[in-house]
Design an enzyme around this catalytic site. Structure first.
Site, PDB file in Angstrom:
ATOM      1  N   LYS A 161       1.062  -1.388  -0.115  1.00 28.71           N
ATOM      2  CA  LYS A 161       0.337  -0.040  -0.020  1.00 28.71           C
ATOM      3  C   LYS A 161       0.774   1.132  -0.062  1.00 28.71           C
ATOM      4  O   LYS A 161       0.681   2.287  -0.900  1.00 28.71           O
ATOM      5  CB  LYS A 161      -0.852   0.132   1.289  1.00 28.71           C
ATOM      6  CG  LYS A 161      -1.976  -1.273   0.953  1.00 28.71           C
ATOM      7  CD  LYS A 161      -2.864  -1.199   2.239  1.00 28.71           C
ATOM      8  CE  LYS A 161      -2.296  -1.339   3.569  1.00 28.71           C
ATOM      9  NZ  LYS A 161      -1.711  -2.512   3.855  1.00 28.71           N
ATOM     10  N   THR A 162       1.871   1.235   0.730  1.00 30.14           N
ATOM     11  CA  THR A 162       2.643   2.405   0.999  1.00 30.14           C
ATOM     12  C   THR A 162       3.578   2.462  -0.416  1.00 30.14           C
ATOM     13  O   THR A 162       3.737   3.407  -0.961  1.00 30.14           O
ATOM     14  CB  THR A 162       3.678   2.294   2.261  1.00 30.14           C
ATOM     15  OG1 THR A 162       3.095   2.316   3.441  1.00 30.14           O
ATOM     16  CG2 THR A 162       4.583   3.564   2.090  1.00 30.14           C
ATOM     17  N   ASP A 176      -1.416   6.679   6.282  1.00 34.13           N
ATOM     18  CA  ASP A 176      -1.264   5.321   6.632  1.00 34.13           C
ATOM     19  C   ASP A 176      -2.308   5.188   7.801  1.00 34.13           C
ATOM     20  O   ASP A 176      -2.606   6.002   8.493  1.00 34.13           O
ATOM     21  CB  ASP A 176      -0.003   4.843   6.752  1.00 34.13           C
ATOM     22  CG  ASP A 176      -0.020   3.347   6.755  1.00 34.13           C
ATOM     23  OD1 ASP A 176      -0.865   2.581   6.245  1.00 34.13           O
ATOM     24  OD2 ASP A 176       1.280   3.004   7.316  1.00 34.13           O
ATOM     25  N   THR A 179      -5.671  -1.506   6.930  1.00 29.83           N
ATOM     26  CA  THR A 179      -5.597  -2.711   7.491  1.00 29.83           C
ATOM     27  C   THR A 179      -6.905  -3.017   7.774  1.00 29.83           C
ATOM     28  O   THR A 179      -7.315  -4.322   7.898  1.00 29.83           O
ATOM     29  CB  THR A 179      -4.517  -3.150   8.308  1.00 29.83           C
ATOM     30  OG1 THR A 179      -4.793  -2.590   9.434  1.00 29.83           O
ATOM     31  CG2 THR A 179      -3.155  -2.892   7.701  1.00 29.83           C
ATOM     32  N   ARG A 205       6.480  -8.209   1.746  1.00 29.13           N
ATOM     33  CA  ARG A 205       7.677  -7.652   2.909  1.00 29.13           C
ATOM     34  C   ARG A 205       7.950  -8.705   3.727  1.00 29.13           C
ATOM     35  O   ARG A 205       9.265  -8.696   3.876  1.00 29.13           O
ATOM     36  CB  ARG A 205       6.676  -6.620   3.892  1.00 29.13           C
ATOM     37  CG  ARG A 205       7.684  -6.087   5.006  1.00 29.13           C
ATOM     38  CD  ARG A 205       6.806  -5.348   5.651  1.00 29.13           C
ATOM     39  NE  ARG A 205       6.246  -4.129   5.229  1.00 29.13           N
ATOM     40  CZ  ARG A 205       5.379  -3.361   5.490  1.00 29.13           C
ATOM     41  NH1 ARG A 205       4.541  -3.544   6.782  1.00 29.13           N
ATOM     42  NH2 ARG A 205       4.864  -2.235   4.952  1.00 29.13           N
TER      43      ARG A 205
END
Length: 349
Positions: free
Chosen positions: A65-66, A110, A159, A218
Protein backbone atom coordinates in the site's frame (compact mmCIF):
# COMPACT_ATOMS: atom_id res chain seq x y z
CA UNK A 1 17.46 -9.35 15.59
CA UNK A 2 13.88 -10.58 15.57
CA UNK A 3 13.00 -14.00 14.24
CA UNK A 4 9.34 -13.11 13.79
CA UNK A 5 7.91 -13.01 10.28
CA UNK A 6 5.41 -10.27 10.99
CA UNK A 7 4.42 -8.16 8.02
CA UNK A 8 4.66 -5.04 10.19
CA UNK A 9 7.97 -3.41 9.29
CA UNK A 10 10.54 -3.07 12.05
CA UNK A 11 12.64 0.14 12.05
CA UNK A 12 15.86 -1.70 11.16
CA UNK A 13 14.21 -3.20 8.08
CA UNK A 14 12.84 0.00 6.58
CA UNK A 15 16.05 1.12 4.86
CA UNK A 16 16.43 -2.28 3.21
CA UNK A 17 12.78 -2.25 2.14
CA UNK A 18 13.16 1.22 0.67
CA UNK A 19 16.06 -0.02 -1.46
CA UNK A 20 13.97 -2.70 -3.17
CA UNK A 21 10.73 -0.73 -3.51
CA UNK A 22 9.58 -0.47 -7.14
CA UNK A 23 9.41 3.12 -8.35
CA UNK A 24 6.95 2.77 -11.25
CA UNK A 25 3.82 0.76 -11.93
CA UNK A 26 5.64 -1.24 -14.60
CA UNK A 27 8.10 -2.47 -11.95
CA UNK A 28 5.41 -3.44 -9.42
CA UNK A 29 4.92 -7.22 -9.22
CA UNK A 30 1.50 -8.72 -8.52
CA UNK A 31 -1.88 -7.10 -7.80
CA UNK A 32 -2.65 -7.15 -11.52
CA UNK A 33 -6.22 -5.87 -11.23
CA UNK A 34 -5.42 -2.96 -8.91
CA UNK A 35 -2.34 -2.08 -10.95
CA UNK A 36 -4.34 -1.95 -14.17
CA UNK A 37 -7.07 0.14 -12.58
CA UNK A 38 -4.55 2.60 -11.18
CA UNK A 39 -2.81 2.86 -14.55
CA UNK A 40 -6.07 3.91 -16.22
CA UNK A 41 -6.91 6.33 -13.40
CA UNK A 42 -3.51 8.04 -13.40
CA UNK A 43 -3.06 8.26 -17.17
CA UNK A 44 -6.55 9.71 -17.51
CA UNK A 45 -5.75 12.38 -14.93
CA UNK A 46 -2.49 13.23 -16.69
CA UNK A 47 -4.30 13.71 -19.98
CA UNK A 48 -6.83 16.03 -18.35
CA UNK A 49 -4.12 17.91 -16.49
CA UNK A 50 -5.94 17.60 -13.16
CA UNK A 51 -5.39 15.55 -9.98
CA UNK A 52 -7.01 12.09 -10.01
CA UNK A 53 -9.77 11.11 -7.63
CA UNK A 54 -8.82 10.26 -4.08
CA UNK A 55 -7.58 6.69 -3.65
CA UNK A 56 -8.22 4.20 -0.84
CA UNK A 57 -6.05 1.08 -0.61
CA UNK A 58 -6.97 -1.71 1.78
CA UNK A 59 -5.31 -4.99 2.65
CA UNK A 60 -3.11 -6.74 5.16
CA UNK A 61 0.27 -5.27 6.16
CA UNK A 62 3.17 -5.75 3.79
CA UNK A 63 1.25 -6.07 0.51
CA UNK A 64 2.40 -2.77 -1.03
CA UNK A 65 0.00 0.00 0.00
CA UNK A 66 2.77 2.47 0.89
CA UNK A 67 4.75 1.50 -2.21
CA UNK A 68 1.74 2.14 -4.44
CA UNK A 69 1.22 5.57 -2.87
CA UNK A 70 4.80 6.48 -3.73
CA UNK A 71 4.30 5.13 -7.25
CA UNK A 72 1.16 7.27 -7.64
CA UNK A 73 3.20 10.40 -6.85
CA UNK A 74 6.00 9.33 -9.18
CA UNK A 75 3.66 8.54 -12.07
CA UNK A 76 1.97 11.93 -11.64
CA UNK A 77 5.28 13.76 -11.28
CA UNK A 78 3.98 15.23 -8.02
CA UNK A 79 5.27 15.83 -4.55
CA UNK A 80 4.47 13.33 -1.79
CA UNK A 81 3.64 13.96 1.85
CA UNK A 82 3.43 10.99 4.22
CA UNK A 83 1.70 10.82 7.57
CA UNK A 84 -0.46 8.37 9.53
CA UNK A 85 -3.83 8.34 11.19
CA UNK A 86 -2.51 7.98 14.77
CA UNK A 87 -0.18 10.96 14.22
CA UNK A 88 -3.13 13.26 13.47
CA UNK A 89 -4.58 13.81 16.92
CA UNK A 90 -6.22 17.19 16.37
CA UNK A 91 -7.91 18.98 13.50
CA UNK A 92 -5.18 21.62 13.64
CA UNK A 93 -2.53 18.99 12.90
CA UNK A 94 -4.31 18.04 9.72
CA UNK A 95 -5.00 21.65 8.74
CA UNK A 96 -1.28 22.43 8.97
CA UNK A 97 -0.49 19.53 6.62
CA UNK A 98 -3.24 20.36 4.14
CA UNK A 99 -2.43 24.06 3.86
CA UNK A 100 1.24 23.28 3.19
CA UNK A 101 0.46 21.15 0.12
CA UNK A 102 1.32 22.41 -3.35
CA UNK A 103 -1.03 22.02 -6.31
CA UNK A 104 -1.19 18.41 -7.48
CA UNK A 105 0.60 16.95 -4.44
CA UNK A 106 -0.19 13.47 -3.16
CA UNK A 107 -0.97 13.15 0.55
CA UNK A 108 -0.58 9.62 1.92
CA UNK A 109 -2.28 8.79 5.23
CA UNK A 110 -1.43 5.33 6.52
CA UNK A 111 -3.89 3.58 8.85
CA UNK A 112 -6.46 6.20 7.94
CA UNK A 113 -9.15 4.40 9.94
CA UNK A 114 -7.35 5.56 13.12
CA UNK A 115 -7.57 9.26 12.35
CA UNK A 116 -9.19 11.34 15.12
CA UNK A 117 -12.84 12.19 14.51
CA UNK A 118 -12.42 16.03 14.53
CA UNK A 119 -9.62 15.68 11.97
CA UNK A 120 -11.74 13.31 9.88
CA UNK A 121 -14.57 15.84 9.72
CA UNK A 122 -12.10 18.52 8.62
CA UNK A 123 -10.83 16.17 5.94
CA UNK A 124 -14.30 15.87 4.39
CA UNK A 125 -14.38 19.46 3.16
CA UNK A 126 -10.74 19.31 2.09
CA UNK A 127 -11.38 16.24 -0.06
CA UNK A 128 -14.57 17.59 -1.65
CA UNK A 129 -14.14 21.35 -1.82
CA UNK A 130 -10.38 21.83 -1.25
CA UNK A 131 -11.18 24.04 1.70
CA UNK A 132 -10.76 23.79 5.47
CA UNK A 133 -12.39 25.78 8.24
CA UNK A 134 -9.97 26.57 11.06
CA UNK A 135 -11.70 27.49 14.31
CA UNK A 136 -10.04 30.33 16.23
CA UNK A 137 -10.97 30.93 19.84
CA UNK A 138 -13.26 29.07 22.20
CA UNK A 139 -16.83 29.24 23.35
CA UNK A 140 -19.33 31.79 21.99
CA UNK A 141 -16.53 33.93 20.59
CA UNK A 142 -15.05 31.18 18.43
CA UNK A 143 -14.74 32.04 14.75
CA UNK A 144 -14.31 29.71 11.78
CA UNK A 145 -11.81 31.00 9.24
CA UNK A 146 -12.07 29.34 5.81
CA UNK A 147 -8.74 28.52 4.17
CA UNK A 148 -8.31 27.33 0.60
CA UNK A 149 -6.32 24.16 -0.04
CA UNK A 150 -4.49 23.51 -3.29
CA UNK A 151 -6.03 20.66 -5.33
CA UNK A 152 -4.43 17.43 -4.13
CA UNK A 153 -4.92 13.67 -4.21
CA UNK A 154 -5.38 11.79 -0.96
CA UNK A 155 -4.15 8.21 -0.86
CA UNK A 156 -5.46 6.48 2.25
CA UNK A 157 -4.28 3.06 3.38
CA UNK A 158 -6.00 0.79 5.87
CA UNK A 159 -5.69 -2.72 7.21
CA UNK A 160 -9.19 -2.50 8.70
CA UNK A 161 -11.48 -1.18 5.98
CA UNK A 162 -14.54 -2.10 8.02
CA UNK A 163 -13.61 0.52 10.62
CA UNK A 164 -13.87 3.38 8.12
CA UNK A 165 -16.96 5.51 8.49
CA UNK A 166 -19.42 5.63 5.60
CA UNK A 167 -18.87 9.34 4.88
CA UNK A 168 -15.12 8.80 4.70
CA UNK A 169 -15.33 5.81 2.39
CA UNK A 170 -17.80 7.61 0.09
CA UNK A 171 -15.34 10.41 -0.58
CA UNK A 172 -12.83 8.14 -2.27
CA UNK A 173 -13.27 7.91 -6.02
CA UNK A 174 -11.23 4.71 -6.27
CA UNK A 175 -11.09 1.85 -3.76
CA UNK A 176 -8.61 -0.96 -4.33
CA UNK A 177 -8.15 -4.09 -2.24
CA UNK A 178 -4.72 -5.75 -2.23
CA UNK A 179 -4.78 -9.55 -2.03
CA UNK A 180 -2.17 -11.96 -0.76
CA UNK A 181 0.39 -12.96 -3.39
CA UNK A 182 0.69 -16.29 -5.15
CA UNK A 183 4.01 -18.16 -4.65
CA UNK A 184 5.10 -17.58 -8.28
CA UNK A 185 4.56 -13.83 -7.83
CA UNK A 186 6.67 -13.90 -4.68
CA UNK A 187 9.41 -15.73 -6.58
CA UNK A 188 9.48 -12.82 -9.04
CA UNK A 189 9.63 -10.37 -6.13
CA UNK A 190 12.54 -12.29 -4.62
CA UNK A 191 14.44 -12.50 -7.90
CA UNK A 192 14.10 -8.76 -8.40
CA UNK A 193 15.16 -7.99 -4.80
CA UNK A 194 18.12 -10.38 -5.00
CA UNK A 195 19.35 -8.63 -8.13
CA UNK A 196 19.08 -5.20 -6.50
CA UNK A 197 20.79 -6.36 -3.30
CA UNK A 198 23.44 -8.34 -5.21
CA UNK A 199 22.41 -11.65 -3.62
CA UNK A 200 23.17 -14.91 -5.43
CA UNK A 201 19.95 -16.92 -5.44
CA UNK A 202 18.83 -20.11 -7.19
CA UNK A 203 15.30 -20.79 -8.45
CA UNK A 204 14.71 -23.53 -5.88
CA UNK A 205 15.97 -21.26 -3.12
CA UNK A 206 13.56 -18.53 -4.19
CA UNK A 207 10.71 -21.04 -4.39
CA UNK A 208 11.38 -22.29 -0.86
CA UNK A 209 11.40 -18.77 0.60
CA UNK A 210 8.30 -17.82 -1.38
CA UNK A 211 6.39 -20.84 -0.09
CA UNK A 212 7.02 -19.75 3.51
CA UNK A 213 6.34 -16.02 3.08
CA UNK A 214 2.63 -16.03 3.93
CA UNK A 215 1.72 -14.49 0.59
CA UNK A 216 3.39 -11.21 1.63
CA UNK A 217 6.24 -9.47 -0.26
CA UNK A 218 7.53 -7.69 2.85
CA UNK A 219 7.97 -11.01 4.63
CA UNK A 220 9.54 -12.57 1.53
CA UNK A 221 12.15 -9.80 1.32
CA UNK A 222 12.85 -10.04 5.05
CA UNK A 223 13.35 -13.79 4.88
CA UNK A 224 15.59 -13.35 1.85
CA UNK A 225 17.92 -11.14 3.89
CA UNK A 226 17.97 -13.63 6.77
CA UNK A 227 18.73 -16.56 4.46
CA UNK A 228 21.47 -14.48 2.83
CA UNK A 229 22.99 -13.90 6.30
CA UNK A 230 22.93 -17.61 7.02
CA UNK A 231 24.39 -18.51 3.62
CA UNK A 232 27.25 -16.06 4.11
CA UNK A 233 28.08 -17.29 7.63
CA UNK A 234 27.42 -21.03 7.41
CA UNK A 235 27.15 -21.76 3.70
CA UNK A 236 28.72 -20.95 0.36
CA UNK A 237 27.14 -17.50 0.11
CA UNK A 238 24.41 -18.68 -2.27
CA UNK A 239 20.73 -18.68 -1.37
CA UNK A 240 19.88 -22.18 -2.59
CA UNK A 241 17.42 -24.81 -1.35
CA UNK A 242 19.61 -26.32 1.41
CA UNK A 243 20.58 -22.85 2.70
CA UNK A 244 16.97 -21.68 2.66
CA UNK A 245 15.69 -24.71 4.55
CA UNK A 246 18.47 -24.60 7.13
CA UNK A 247 18.17 -20.84 7.67
CA UNK A 248 14.40 -20.85 8.00
CA UNK A 249 14.68 -23.63 10.57
CA UNK A 250 17.08 -21.45 12.54
CA UNK A 251 14.68 -18.52 12.31
CA UNK A 252 11.76 -20.71 13.42
CA UNK A 253 9.71 -20.44 10.22
CA UNK A 254 7.97 -23.72 9.47
CA UNK A 255 7.05 -25.12 6.01
CA UNK A 256 3.64 -23.39 6.07
CA UNK A 257 5.24 -20.05 6.94
CA UNK A 258 4.07 -20.05 10.56
CA UNK A 259 6.40 -18.41 13.06
CA UNK A 260 6.67 -18.63 16.83
CA UNK A 261 3.67 -16.38 17.49
CA UNK A 262 1.42 -18.19 15.02
CA UNK A 263 2.21 -21.53 16.60
CA UNK A 264 1.76 -20.05 20.08
CA UNK A 265 -1.75 -18.94 19.10
CA UNK A 266 -2.59 -22.41 17.75
CA UNK A 267 -1.07 -24.16 20.78
CA UNK A 268 -3.03 -21.92 23.15
CA UNK A 269 -6.24 -22.74 21.31
CA UNK A 270 -5.58 -26.48 21.22
CA UNK A 271 -3.76 -27.12 24.49
CA UNK A 272 -5.19 -24.46 26.80
CA UNK A 273 -8.73 -24.18 25.52
CA UNK A 274 -9.41 -27.55 23.91
CA UNK A 275 -9.64 -26.04 20.45
CA UNK A 276 -11.97 -23.20 21.43
CA UNK A 277 -14.11 -21.26 21.03
CA UNK A 278 -12.23 -18.55 22.93
CA UNK A 279 -12.44 -14.76 22.80
CA UNK A 280 -9.73 -12.66 21.15
CA UNK A 281 -8.70 -10.86 24.37
CA UNK A 282 -8.40 -14.12 26.28
CA UNK A 283 -6.38 -15.68 23.48
CA UNK A 284 -4.07 -12.65 23.33
CA UNK A 285 -3.42 -12.81 27.08
CA UNK A 286 -2.63 -16.51 26.78
CA UNK A 287 0.16 -15.81 24.26
CA UNK A 288 1.37 -12.59 25.91
CA UNK A 289 0.47 -10.26 23.05
CA UNK A 290 -1.91 -7.38 22.42
CA UNK A 291 -5.29 -8.28 20.89
CA UNK A 292 -4.58 -6.02 17.89
CA UNK A 293 -1.36 -7.93 17.20
CA UNK A 294 -3.15 -11.26 17.17
CA UNK A 295 -6.02 -9.89 15.07
CA UNK A 296 -3.93 -8.01 12.49
CA UNK A 297 -0.68 -10.00 12.30
CA UNK A 298 -1.64 -13.64 12.95
CA UNK A 299 -5.30 -14.13 12.14
CA UNK A 300 -5.44 -13.13 8.46
CA UNK A 301 -2.95 -15.82 7.46
CA UNK A 302 -4.22 -18.47 9.88
CA UNK A 303 -7.73 -17.98 8.50
CA UNK A 304 -6.58 -18.27 4.89
CA UNK A 305 -4.46 -21.29 5.72
CA UNK A 306 -7.51 -23.06 7.12
CA UNK A 307 -5.99 -23.32 10.60
CA UNK A 308 -8.31 -20.95 12.44
CA UNK A 309 -12.00 -20.15 12.26
CA UNK A 310 -14.02 -17.28 13.67
CA UNK A 311 -17.40 -18.08 15.20
CA UNK A 312 -19.95 -15.94 17.07
CA UNK A 313 -18.58 -17.43 20.29
CA UNK A 314 -14.89 -16.86 19.52
CA UNK A 315 -11.85 -18.33 17.75
CA UNK A 316 -11.72 -22.05 17.01
CA UNK A 317 -8.82 -24.26 15.92
CA UNK A 318 -9.66 -26.33 12.84
CA UNK A 319 -8.79 -29.97 12.29
CA UNK A 320 -5.83 -28.85 10.18
CA UNK A 321 -4.51 -26.84 13.13
CA UNK A 322 -4.59 -29.91 15.37
CA UNK A 323 -2.76 -31.94 12.74
CA UNK A 324 -0.19 -29.20 12.12
CA UNK A 325 0.71 -29.37 15.81
CA UNK A 326 0.97 -33.16 15.61
CA UNK A 327 -2.24 -33.72 17.55
CA UNK A 328 -5.28 -35.83 16.71
CA UNK A 329 -8.36 -33.62 16.29
CA UNK A 330 -11.46 -34.45 18.35
CA UNK A 331 -14.07 -36.51 16.50
CA UNK A 332 -16.52 -33.61 16.32
CA UNK A 333 -14.15 -31.53 14.16
CA UNK A 334 -12.12 -34.24 12.41
CA UNK A 335 -12.27 -34.12 8.60
CA UNK A 336 -10.47 -36.06 5.87
CA UNK A 337 -8.49 -32.93 4.91
CA UNK A 338 -4.81 -33.43 5.69
CA UNK A 339 -3.30 -30.29 4.19
CA UNK A 340 -4.02 -26.61 3.79
CA UNK A 341 -6.87 -25.84 1.39
CA UNK A 342 -6.07 -25.54 -2.30
CA UNK A 343 -5.68 -21.94 -3.45
CA UNK A 344 -4.17 -20.86 -0.14
CA UNK A 345 -3.42 -17.33 -1.26
CA UNK A 346 -6.25 -16.56 -3.67
CA UNK A 347 -9.28 -16.89 -1.44
CA UNK A 348 -11.73 -14.00 -1.65
CA UNK A 349 -11.15 -11.40 1.08
Amino acid sequence: MSNETSAVAAPEDRDAEATVRPKRLAEFVGQQRVREQLEVLLHSALRRGSPPDHILLSGSPGLGKTTLSMIVATELGSGLRLTSGPAIERAGDLAAVLTSLSAGDVLFIDEIHRIARPAEELLYSAMEDFRVDVVVGKGPGATAIPLDVEPFTLVGATTRAGLLTGPMRDRFGFVGHLDFYEPDELERVLSRSAQILNIAITPDGAAEIASRSRGTPRIANRLLRRVRDYAEVRGAGVVDLPAARAALKVYDVDPLGLDRLDRAVLRALVENFGGGPVGLSTLAIAVGEQPDTVAEVCEPFLLRAGLLARTPRGRVATANAWRHLGRTPPPQIATPVTQAPEGLFNLDP
